[in-house]
Every structure is written in structure tokens, then in C-alpha cells.
Write a protein that holds these residues in place. Structure first.
Motif, PDB file in Angstrom:
ATOM      1  N   GLU A   1      61.918 -57.358 -24.597  1.00 28.72           N
ATOM      2  CA  GLU A   1      62.700 -58.120 -23.625  1.00 28.72           C
ATOM      3  C   GLU A   1      63.753 -58.982 -24.321  1.00 28.72           C
ATOM      4  OE1 GLU A   1      62.067 -61.007 -19.724  1.00 28.72           O
ATOM      5  OE2 GLU A   1      60.355 -60.476 -20.989  1.00 28.72           O
ATOM      6  N   GLY A   2      64.987 -58.909 -23.844  1.00 30.95           N
ATOM      7  CA  GLY A   2      66.079 -59.699 -24.402  1.00 30.95           C
ATOM      8  C   GLY A   2      66.808 -59.047 -25.562  1.00 30.95           C
TER       9      GLY A   2
ATOM     10  N   GLU B   1      68.472 -56.441 -14.570  1.00 32.77           N
ATOM     11  CA  GLU B   1      67.922 -57.771 -14.712  1.00 32.77           C
ATOM     12  C   GLU B   1      66.635 -57.692 -15.522  1.00 32.77           C
ATOM     13  OE1 GLU B   1      66.067 -59.385 -11.084  1.00 32.77           O
ATOM     14  OE2 GLU B   1      66.775 -57.569 -10.083  1.00 32.77           O
ATOM     15  N   ASN B   2      66.167 -58.827 -16.043  1.00 36.09           N
ATOM     16  CA  ASN B   2      65.043 -58.829 -16.978  1.00 36.09           C
ATOM     17  C   ASN B   2      63.788 -58.198 -16.402  1.00 36.09           C
ATOM     18  OD1 ASN B   2      66.578 -59.973 -18.959  1.00 36.09           O
ATOM     19  ND2 ASN B   2      65.700 -62.017 -18.793  1.00 36.09           N
TER      20      ASN B   2
ATOM     21  N   GLU C   1      64.096 -54.463 -16.289  1.00 38.32           N
ATOM     22  CA  GLU C   1      63.972 -53.897 -17.631  1.00 38.32           C
ATOM     23  C   GLU C   1      62.515 -53.770 -18.052  1.00 38.32           C
ATOM     24  OE1 GLU C   1      67.923 -55.049 -20.292  1.00 38.32           O
ATOM     25  OE2 GLU C   1      65.946 -55.811 -20.816  1.00 38.32           O
TER      26      GLU C   1
END
Length: 555
Positions: free
Chosen positions: A190-191, A271-272, A275
């Protein structure tokens, strides 16, 4: 200078399936040629799949990869694709100059054209952190490779080369290249998409040319490759971007005038929550299909963990291939059984009920267990039922535990911890609720029925192994627990740092003690997809047998 069309073949490969991977290279090269591409770029280690770990050290595997590379070049040429430059990742087992076996193989990018290996580049920087252990298996390269296509100079790099200063990228800065092509097998966390883009923007600026980032997609054991291949200009603009978590051919034209860059397809960013959800679905699907399973079985308790895992399974392989078993005990509530049945109907899964009381009573007639032992017996009976269904019908058993439970050992070994794959192993409990909300809202946005019953999301979590039991009888509230776990595990903070954050000493003592005592359980837990920067497994290596304990009163 002539305009140059470059295709990025963002594909899903399987480790060891050399024949299947070569077939994909041929298929996607044909697609690129049909779109008038001059160059098609495949991800890192395309021929062999990635990561191959100690397969790289087997002479038979090295020979097979080398033979496949030459056969691919010959087949492309025989199909009339000799003019197409095909850049593929493979295992380099021979020296580039005199074609003799190397002491250790390399991670190689090969350029195929006219039936031959026109050029090759061996990865310079090797990652050796987190999930990577490449010093063990690869030798590093020490050359810089540039190829000429229609008068344009294209520099080659592989994944870690652009993450480190110096090396081939620094050399390419001096050579006046028209574009920098990087082959990647970069796992999801993530990110990371933003981090990759920022890094690529810096490298493109440094070499003064567009950077072409070709990434793998698909699941491979506990890793998920998210794709998201892109092209970025020296000024930082995104010129093209492929969608995430899917195979895709991304086309981009290197303009005749470098000062007037072309824009290609730019897929929207996710969007997170989207994902992360797609990552666990992709990881599960890859594990199921690449290991030859057709269906899965899991326990449906009516709780939030089994609910979201069942939905993930349905999204991965279709609800008709999901088999849910409700295994109520004498302590199971009616609403839990109702929620489990409702969920199965919403996702189109098979649903059966197998009460465990008769089996538990049979054990108790001989063992007369009490307390935690009796609770664990119930969980282990459920594990027996799931494994029996797997043996009878060939289903893959899915474990439904989350990262918070795994961290503190809040599961029964050989009970609810049984299974071959654990989709939310790297998702903490707080995030489970967030992803559940996101998945339901995603369904509503698409005019569909939300798959997860509202009561499964809102009711207090419980193992229902004794009267009135809830998780908070044994654990701090999950929002507090997850905050402590994040600091302690993700950031390696000890007692002093945790208390400095404001966590109460008694909470710190309890959580750290539970984490320390649960390492032996974690080692035996099924693998699951990595979605955070630090997942249990290869990311975090601590001994099981250890007398180290955080000091009680650090000064």
C-alpha cells in the motif's frame, strides 16, 4: 529522428512455467506487432517467472531458461516478427562474451531480434531486504547496455537499478539516451505506487529522457504484482499508464521531437481501499489457479472476517466455486447462522450446515476438557470438517484470520488456523472493517446488492466458543490494539517508544507479551498476500526460541 512506437506487455507469468511464459511472450509480441510497435517490453524475469529463489541455482533450470530464450528468438523470427525488438527478462546462465557457464546466474534483460539475442544487460543492483534475498542466488552485472532502434538510443535497466544511486543509470546519464527502459517485478504494498512514480520522475529528469516502467501483474505465493506500468517524462508528466492488477498492452510513441512528447492511454488511479482489495483478490486468484485448484472451502461463521474472505473468494474465482460451511456450536447465536446463510446467497456460494456439538460431545466423553482447552477443541473440530471437505472434493481450504489476530496469537493452531491460503493475513482488523465498507459501497455504486450483511459489519466480533464471549474479553479494543501493533511491528518500536506515544504501560505490556509468545503460531500459519510494508513471513524474521523481553523500566 523517426517516431518510435513502444509497447509495454504487462503480463502475468508463473514461476517455473517456462513453456507457458514463452507462449505468452509470443502471444503478446504478436499483439504488439499488430499495433505497429517497434519495440515491446516485458517485465523482469519473464521467461522464468519471478521470484525463482533457489531454482536459479539448479543447472537444469538454467539450461531450460537459456534454451527457451533462444527458441523464443527463433520462433519470433519464423513468424515474421524479426524486425520487432522484443525485450524480455530471463535468467542469465552464460557469459555474454564467450558463452561459458557462469559461477552464479544473473537477472538479465535480453533484446531479441531477427532470430538472435541482439544484446543483453545483467542487473547491477541486487535487492537484499524485506522479501528479497537476491545476494543468495544472483551475481550482479557490471555493464551498461544501450540499443539503437530507428536511430533512437534506448538504455536498459532492471528494477532495483533505478532504486539505487549510481550504477548503470548514472552511466546512462552521460550517454544521451532517448529513453530509459526498466524491466520490473515490483511487488505491491500500500502506498508504493506514489513512491515508484516519484522515483521514476527523478531518474527521468537525471537522464534527460522519458522513463518506461514495465511491471509484472498477478499473484505468486505471498507476493502480488500490481502492474500499473507507466511512462514518465523528464519534466515529471505521466505520459501513459496501464491499469493495475490486470494484463494489458500499453502503447506509447516516442516522438520525433523530444520536446513535444506524445501522450498515450492513462488509466485512472485507484483509491487506497480499492488497491488493497484488488491486491488480496489478485493474490488469492493467482495462488488458486497456478496451483491447479478449481474451488475453495471455508468456514462461514456470520462474522466479519469470514464474510469478507468469502466475498474475496467469490471475486477471485466466482461464487459458484466457493463452498461455505456453517459449523455452529451450542454457543452460536441464531443471528450468526442467519448472517452466514444470507452472505452465501448474496455471493452465489454453496452453503451447508454441519453442527459440531455431536463431535465435540464425543471428544468430551473421553477427554472432559474445560476452559480454553474446551474452546480450542471446538475450533479444532471445525478444522477437521474443513480438511475433510478438502480431501473429499479437492477444495483449497481458506483460512480467515486477520493480521491483528495473527500478531497476538488469537487463533487456535490446527483449528481456525488450518488452510492453504489466508487472504487477509496482512490486513489488520480495523482495515477489515474499512475494506468491508468499501466493498459494499462499490457494489452500490455499480447497482449491485452489497455482498456483506450489515449486521456482520456492525456486531461485536466474537469467536462464540463460550456463553456471551466477545473478542474484547481477551484483547484491547481493536482500534487501540491495531495502533499499538502498527507501532511495535511495522516500526519496530519497543516499550520505551510505545509509552512515549502515550500508550498505557499495561496495554503495552499485554500486547508486546502476546506478540512475543505467538511467533511459533505465526510460523505455522498459511501464507497470504503481502499488502503492507512489513508482512509476517519473509519481511519480519525473529527467532521462535528467544528469552529476549522488552525491559520493564527503560530510562
Amino acid at each position: 529522428m523517426a517516431e518510435l512506437r513502444i509497447a509495454i506487455a504487462q503480463i502475468d507469468t508463473c514461476v517455473g512455467d517456462i513453456e507457458g511464459n514463452v507462449s505468452k511472450i509470443l502471444e503478446w509480441s504478436r499483439k504488439a506487432a499488430e499495433q505497429n510497435a517497434d519495440v515491446v517490453v516485458f517485465p523482469e524475469m519473464t521467461i522464468t517467472g519471478y521470484p525463482i529463489e533457489d531454482l536459479a541455482l539448479r543447472a537444469s533450470f538454467q539450461r531450460a531458461a537459456e534454451a527457451a530464450l533462444h527458441e523464443t528468438a527463433e520462433q519470433l523470427n519464423s513468424e515474421g516478427l524479426g524486425d520487432l525488438r522484443v525485450i524480455v527478462g530471463s535468467l542469465g546462465a552464460l557469459t555474454l562474451s564467450d558463452h561459458v557457464p557462469m559461477d552464479r546466474p544473473t537477472n538479465r534483460a535480453a533484446v531479441l531480434s531477427h532470430g538472435l539475442i541482439e544484446a543483453a544487460y545483467d542487473k547491477h543492483h541486487l535487492p537484499n531486504y524485506g522479501v528479497f534475498d537476491e545476494f543468495r542466488i544472483f551475481a550482479s552485472g557490471d555493464t551498461t547496455t544501450v540499443i539503437d532502434v530507428k536511430g533512437r538510443r534506448l538504455g536498459l535497466a532492471i528494477c532495483e537499478d533505478i532504486w539505487q544511486d549510481g550504477g548503470p543509470v548514472a552511466e546512462l546519464e552521460k550517454l544521451g539516451i532517448s529513453a530509459l527502459i526498466t524491466l520490473n517485478g515490483s511487488p505491491f504494498e500500500e502506498g508504493k505506487s506514489d513512491v515508484r512514480l516519484g522515483l521514476a520522475q527523478r531518474r527521468a529528469k537525471a537522464v534527460g529522457a522519458p522513463l518506461i516502467y514495465a511491471n509484472s501483474t498477478g499473484g505468486q505465493d505471498d507476493l502480488v504484482f500490481d502492474g500499473g506500468s507507466f511512462v514518465v517524462a523528464p519534466g515529471g508528466e505521466v505520459l501513459a499508464r496501464a491499469p493495475m492488477f490486470t494484463e494489458h498492452l500499453l502503447l506509447w510513441d516516442l516522438a520525433e521531437d523530444d520536446n513535444e512528447p506524445h501522450y498515450g492511454e492513462i488509466a485512472p488511479e485507484l483509491e487506497n481501499d480499492h488497491e488493497v482489495y484488488q491486491a488480496v483478490v489478485t493474490g488469492l486468484r493467482g495462488y488458486i489457479t497456478k496451483n491447479g485448484f478449481k474451488s475453495v472451502v471455508l468456514g462461514l461463521s456470520g462474522g466479519i472476517d469470514s464474510a469478507i474472505v468469502a466475498v474475496i473468494c467469490a471475486d477471485a474465482i466466482g461464487g459458484e466455486n466457493v463452498y461455505g460451511i456453517s459449523m455452529p456450536s451450542v454457543y452460536s447465536s441464531d443471528h450468526s447462522k442467519d448472517d452466514a446463510e444470507d452472505l452465501a446467497k448474496r455471493i452465489g456460494a454453496h452453503y451447508t450446515v454441519q453442527p459440531i456439538a455431536p463431535m465435540v460431545d464425543a471428544f468430551q466423553g473421553q477427554l472432559h476438557l474445560e476452559g480454553v482447552s474446551e474452546e480450542n477443541l471446538q475450533a479444532r473440530v471445525r478444522g477437521i470438517i474443513l480438511m475433510a471437505a478438502s480431501n473429499m472434493h479437492g477444495h483449497l481450504v481458506i483460512a480467515t484470520g486477520n493480521k491483528s489476530e495473527l500478531a497476538v496469537g488469537y487463533s487456535t493452531i490446527y483449528g481456525d488456523a488450518v488452510g492453504g491460503y489466508a487472504p487477509i493475513k496482512d490486513v489488520d482488523k480495523s482495515r477489515v472493517w474499512e475494506l468491508s465498507r468499501w466493498r459494499n459501497n462499490h457494489a452500490i455504486d455499480n447497482g449491485e446488492i452489497p455482498p456483506i450483511p450489515e449486521s456482520s459489519i456492525t456486531k461485536p466480533p466474537s469467536a462464540e466458543l463460550r456463553p456471551g464471549q466477545v473478542d474484547q474479553d481477551s484483547l484491547p479494543p481493536y482500534d487501540l490494539l491495531d495502533a499499538v501493533l502498527d507501532a511495535h511491528i511495522e516500526n519496530s518500536e519497543g516499550r520505551q517508544e510505545l509509552e512515549a506515544r502515550g500508550f498505557k504501560p499495561e496495554v503495552v505490556d499485554k500486547v508486546v507479551s502476546l506478540v512475543d509468545r505467538a511467533e511459533w503460531k505465526r510460523r505455522q500459519y498459511p501464507l497470504g498476500p503481502k499488502v503492507t510494508a512489513l508482512a509476517f513471513g519473509r519481511d519480519r524474521r525473529v527467532p521462535i526460541t528467544s528469552r529476549w523481553r522488552e525491559p520493564q523500566n527503560e530510562q
